[in-house]
Scaffold this motif. Sequence first.
Motif, PDB file in Angstrom:
ATOM      1  N   GLY A   1       1.082  -1.310  -0.388  1.00  0.00           N
ATOM      2  CA  GLY A   1      -0.302  -0.034   0.113  1.00  0.00           C
ATOM      3  C   GLY A   1       0.817   1.302  -0.008  1.00  0.00           C
ATOM      4  O   GLY A   1       1.820   1.464  -0.864  1.00  0.00           O
ATOM      5  N   ASN A   2       1.225   2.168   1.016  1.00  0.00           N
ATOM      6  CA  ASN A   2       1.478   3.403   1.007  1.00  0.00           C
ATOM      7  C   ASN A   2       2.725   3.257   1.708  1.00  0.00           C
ATOM      8  O   ASN A   2       3.447   4.221   2.008  1.00  0.00           O
ATOM      9  N   MET A   3       2.879   2.011   2.564  1.00  0.00           N
ATOM     10  CA  MET A   3       4.062   1.760   3.570  1.00  0.00           C
ATOM     11  C   MET A   3       5.240   1.848   2.471  1.00  0.00           C
ATOM     12  O   MET A   3       5.420   1.801   1.594  1.00  0.00           O
ATOM     13  N   SER A   4       6.481   2.556   2.935  1.00  0.00           N
ATOM     14  CA  SER A   4       7.689   2.106   3.213  1.00  0.00           C
ATOM     15  C   SER A   4       8.254   0.750   2.537  1.00  0.00           C
ATOM     16  O   SER A   4       7.204   0.148   3.388  1.00  0.00           O
ATOM     17  N   LEU A   5       8.517   0.260   1.767  1.00  0.00           N
ATOM     18  CA  LEU A   5       9.176  -1.036   2.072  1.00  0.00           C
ATOM     19  C   LEU A   5       9.972  -1.500   2.897  1.00  0.00           C
ATOM     20  O   LEU A   5       9.338  -2.688   3.413  1.00  0.00           O
ATOM     21  N   MET A   6      10.377  -1.125   3.147  1.00  0.00           N
ATOM     22  CA  MET A   6      10.811  -1.645   5.165  1.00  0.00           C
ATOM     23  C   MET A   6      10.079  -1.484   5.874  1.00  0.00           C
ATOM     24  O   MET A   6       9.705  -2.612   6.702  1.00  0.00           O
ATOM     25  N   ALA A   7       9.096  -0.695   5.989  1.00  0.00           N
ATOM     26  CA  ALA A   7       8.207  -0.625   6.599  1.00  0.00           C
ATOM     27  C   ALA A   7       7.074  -1.741   6.475  1.00  0.00           C
ATOM     28  O   ALA A   7       6.622  -2.675   7.093  1.00  0.00           O
TER      29      ALA A   7
END
Length: 315
Positions: A141-147
């Motif tokens: 979704g809108n999360m960063s790849l790390m998150a």
Amino acid sequence: MATGSSSEVRNVMESSRDDVFHLQNLNNLGMMLVSVPLNGRNYLAWRRSMVIALCAKDKMGFITGKVKKPSEDSPLFEKWKRADCMVIFWFLGAISKDLVDSFLYASSAKDLWNELEQQFGVSNRPLLYHVKHEISSLTQGNMSLMAYYTKLKKLWDELGCLKPMPVCTCEGCVCGAAKAIAEIDQDDKLIQFFMGLGDHYNHVRNQILLMDPLPEANKAYSLALHVEKQREIHVSENDTSENVAMAVKGGFNKKDVGSSKLRKGEKKDDRFCTYCNKSGHMMDACFKLHEYPDWFQELKQKKFNKVQAHVAIQD
């Protein structure tokens, strides 16, 4: 010699037993072992934190049953009771106020631990369903790849705690089952990671899926993270170029180009343009970026005429 050896072994065992009962000055009633108390929904992470803390304090034996309760007439009973009560108090301090009353009357740390396990732990099948459902429905979704990967890995770890992978019982695993099980688990995690990944990672996803053998999920994450870093740099460069273009369009006067004076103590050779990669000026005064000003064209024409006149005189 035999009598002396037996005496030494007995002394070591007694010393080790006393260390288990020992409470340091830092082990006070106000100590918090975990940063987030148990609220009923975070049992797996809370349990892991408590186990680490108790291992560090050499008190795991009180909840596993390894440290047995001495008889009441034993000289060790008071030491055991004191240490066990401290462990109970640590548990009560790590449980939220809404839940703590139901565990207040546990007779020992082991009994309290068993109650927690039965109520929130591995026997809780709804929790297993919840974790598996989260894994299957998780998307970037809108999360960063790390998150995104951090959240997914946390769910994998919780699932591994609730339902561990089967272990081969043959000595040294000559049948190869352990390796096969590990490979299946890693492939499943890789596919789960890719299924929730954003569409802008399609290229790297397709490239990785063509690898033989397939990499582990953490390796695939590392490759995707590299692509994200490159994309962020590219976006940053585009934003910079757009800002410069807007500044030029919004009111940049070609007559002002190159007219900026040198700062005090600054030499012309010290300045370097990152746009044309030449020294002597900065990017804000670069003619190639902002177009050549009128006075530059006039000066260039004068120099040309002067050279032509000099050639004509020589002829």
